[in-house]
Design an enzyme around this catalytic site. Structure first.
Site, short mmCIF file in Angstrom:
data_model
loop_
_atom_site.label_atom_id
_atom_site.label_comp_id
_atom_site.label_asym_id
_atom_site.label_seq_id
_atom_site.Cartn_x
_atom_site.Cartn_y
_atom_site.Cartn_z
N LYS A 129 34.29 40.49 37.48
CA LYS A 129 33.80 41.34 36.42
C LYS A 129 34.96 41.82 35.55
O LYS A 129 36.05 42.03 36.02
CB LYS A 129 33.14 42.59 37.02
CG LYS A 129 31.87 42.30 37.72
CD LYS A 129 31.07 43.56 37.87
CE LYS A 129 31.52 44.43 39.02
NZ LYS A 129 30.66 45.61 39.18
N MET A 141 27.51 50.23 45.73
CA MET A 141 27.13 50.20 44.31
C MET A 141 26.25 51.38 43.93
O MET A 141 25.31 51.24 43.16
CB MET A 141 26.38 48.89 43.99
CG MET A 141 27.19 47.66 44.31
SD MET A 141 26.23 46.14 44.20
CE MET A 141 25.33 46.16 45.75
N ASP A 163 37.17 37.00 43.08
CA ASP A 163 36.37 38.11 42.57
C ASP A 163 37.20 39.26 42.07
O ASP A 163 38.36 39.38 42.39
CB ASP A 163 35.62 38.69 43.79
CG ASP A 163 34.20 38.26 43.79
OD1 ASP A 163 33.82 37.54 42.88
OD2 ASP A 163 33.48 38.69 44.72
N1 SAH Z 1 30.59 41.87 49.64
C1 SAH Z 1 31.17 43.15 49.44
C2 SAH Z 1 30.29 44.06 48.63
C3 SAH Z 1 30.09 43.62 47.22
S1 SAH Z 1 29.06 44.71 46.32
C4 SAH Z 1 31.47 43.78 50.80
O1 SAH Z 1 31.08 43.25 51.82
O2 SAH Z 1 32.16 44.79 50.82
C5 SAH Z 1 30.24 45.68 45.48
C6 SAH Z 1 30.30 47.07 46.04
O3 SAH Z 1 31.05 47.09 47.23
C7 SAH Z 1 30.98 48.07 45.15
O4 SAH Z 1 30.15 48.52 44.13
C8 SAH Z 1 31.31 49.15 46.13
O5 SAH Z 1 30.17 49.92 46.42
C9 SAH Z 1 31.64 48.35 47.35
N2 SAH Z 1 33.08 48.16 47.51
C10 SAH Z 1 33.75 47.00 47.65
N3 SAH Z 1 35.06 47.21 47.82
C11 SAH Z 1 35.23 48.54 47.80
C12 SAH Z 1 36.36 49.39 47.95
N4 SAH Z 1 37.59 48.90 48.15
N5 SAH Z 1 36.18 50.72 47.90
C13 SAH Z 1 34.96 51.23 47.72
N6 SAH Z 1 33.86 50.48 47.56
C14 SAH Z 1 34.00 49.16 47.62
#
Ligand code: SAH
Length: 506
Positions: free
Chosen positions: A58, A173, A36
């Protein structure tokens, strides 16, 4: 054909150290990795060399592949009889569409395992110094998507229950919808002065945090054009960051540092810099390879019992000398009564790993130090073996010969130029995201100039702090027209790191 199998692996929020032990094990045994945008790409190093690496994330906000295509690809690769690692940012089942991927696997009858990960809400909060719950402040936390399904007519979030029912609210998000989110929370009873933190690229060295209140955070975010990916944390616990902040206030936080060593040597220096918060950009300028023709070295190895001293001046020299020894069917015992000199503590440590404690480690970690140490000894007629790099300086053979010794200096390894400067490094240099460039040998700066073109090098490094490990390297920088800003007192990576820290904090 092997049995198809899929691991749905949570990569953790960004810091590659936050993957689970199980997640790493599964990566180490896969044939294909589908990864991803949010999974740290450094984790791909755990995949075996034969593994096929497929990016399924993405690009610039647009999904590179639709979820349906990703599901199909996972199933197709598994059905080729492959072990597939589906590496997803954070946890696969928290807003990660892991559920949909699982459905596809169940429908196709493919066996799978789900390896949880540290979800961004948890990991990012920790690295921002914000405890999601605290006995004295709040007893509950909710994880909510800030980006509802686009074809949903009305919000499925029960804003009233959310506003009043949960102490801390973490939105994933939510950057784009921040104005609606904050307005909804306030309209449903959350106080406008409730603290809010936005954390972008949390747990990575480039982590950015913006704090405010429900009333003003939207305007603040707009003003600095705060971009995703970010977690939004709402609640009184955000105040604790003022005293719990630990990650993004380290001495090199926010500083981009170029590391130009060879790929196999960069790790240790990069780790030192990362430990202090630096964002390391690795640009290998050297590839170390064995010489095309090892007959000179083999000849010397055959005569090892006749030498009085073996001089090794780098970890590479140690590694390649022992590799060659092994190719000749020998091991450390072949050194016999020959005494061993090592330049620098790293070289000495490398020797120790082969069971050899050097007899001499000069205080001065340069070729000059070796020469100085031998000057106090009777060298007439002494036979010296000095396995060296193809482009090594002539100082050691020349000076020791002048002292009356007989020096044999076969090439043990060669420095060759990589193909090009990686595109992401050029981009970071162009956009001035690199604040300091480090050179740990003359060849690193010369090769960088060769790869970039001399004039382009000066342009790329304009305004960048130049750090050279020692006077020889510094002189090479100056020859190329670069001004050297940092030269550590001792020629070690630790001292170099200290000098960089000192520069950026004083
Ligand atoms: N499965 C992932 C979430 C995916 S949705 C999890 O458990 O973390 C994607 C969202 O995750 C992003 O839009 C953001 O809001 C958040 N996100 C993921 N990694 C991040 C990071 N390193 N810093 C801040 N937000 C993060």
């Amino acid at each position: 054909m092997n049995r198809p199998f899929v691991y749905l692996i949570g990569a953790g929020p960004g810091d590659p150290g936050l993957i689970t032990v199980r997640g790493r094990e599964c990566l180490e045994r896969c044939d294909v990795v589908l990864y991803d945008y949010l999974a740290n790409h450094r984790l791909l190093e755990y995949a075996p060399p034969h593994a096929e690496l497929i990016y399924a994330g993405k690009v610039g906000g647009a999904h590179n592949r639709e979820q349906g295509q990703i599901n199909d690809l996972i199933v197709a690769k598994a059905n080729e009889g492959k072990v597939v690692a589906r590496l997803k940012g954070g946890d696969p089942f928290v807003f990660g569409r892991g559920g949909e991927e699982c459905e596809a696997l169940v429908a196709a009858g493919i066996p799978f395992e789900i390896v949880p990960g540290v979800t961004a809400g948890i990991g990012v909060a920790a690295y921002a110094g914000i405890p999601l719950t605290h006995r004295d402040v709040t007893t509950s936390v909710a994880f909510v998507t800030g980006h509802e399904h686009p074809d949903k007519a009305t919000s499925e979030i029960d804003w009233e229950k959310l506003s009043l029912g949960s102490g801390t609210v973490v939105f994933y998000m939510g950057v784009k919808n921040l104005p609606q989110i904050t307005a909804n929370l306030m309209a449903h009873g959350r106080k406008p002065e409730t603290p809010v933190a936005l954390v972008r690229w949390g747990t990575r060295p480039e982590q950015e945090v913006l704090t405010g209140t429900l009333a003003d955070i939207s305007a603040k975010a707009r003003k600095v054009s705060f971009k995703p990916p970010a977690i939004t944390i709402v609640g009184e616990v955000v105040r604790l960051r003022d005293s719990f902040r630990w990650f993004d206030n380290r001495p090199l936080s926010g500083k981009g540092i170029l590391v130009t060593r060879s790929a196999d040597q960069a790790g240790e220096f990069a780790a030192l810099l990362r430990e202090k918060g630096g964002t390391v950009h690795e640009c290998p300028t050297i590839r170390i390879v064995p010489p095309d023709d090892s007959s000179q070295l083999d000849g010397a190895i055959a005569l090892l019992p006749g030498f009085d001293w073996l001089i090794l001046t780098s970890v590479n020299a140690v590694r390649h000398f022992f590799l060659r020894l092994a190719s000749c069917g020998l091991d450390s015992r072949a050194i016999g009564r020959c005494r061993v000199a090592a330049v620098g503590p790293k070289t000495a440590a490398a020797l120790q790993s082969y069971g050899i404690t050097p007899d001499l480690v000069p205080a001065d970690y340069k070729a000059e130090g070796v020469v100085a140490a031998f000057r106090n000894m009777e060298m007439t007629g002494k036979k010296i073996l000095y396995p060296r790099a193809d482009r090594a300086r002539e100082l050691i053979p020349a000076e020791l010969t002048a002292l009356g010794a007989e020096v044999v200096a076969p090439v043990a390894y060669c420095n060759v130029l990589p193909d090009a400067i990686p595109a992401e490094i050029l981009e970071a240099l162009e956009n001035k995201r690199i604040h300091c460039a480090t050179f740990t040998a003359s060849s690193t700066v010369r090769n960088l100039a060769e790869l970039a073109g001399e004039n382009r090098l000066l342009h790329l490094l304009e305004g960048v702090v130049i750090a050279a490990i020692g006077p020889i390297t510094a002189a090479s920088c100056r020859e190329l027209g670069l001004e050297v800003h940092l030269e550590p007192e001792t020629y070690t990576l630790e001292a170099m790191t200290q000098a960089i820290i000192h520069h950026f904090t004083s």
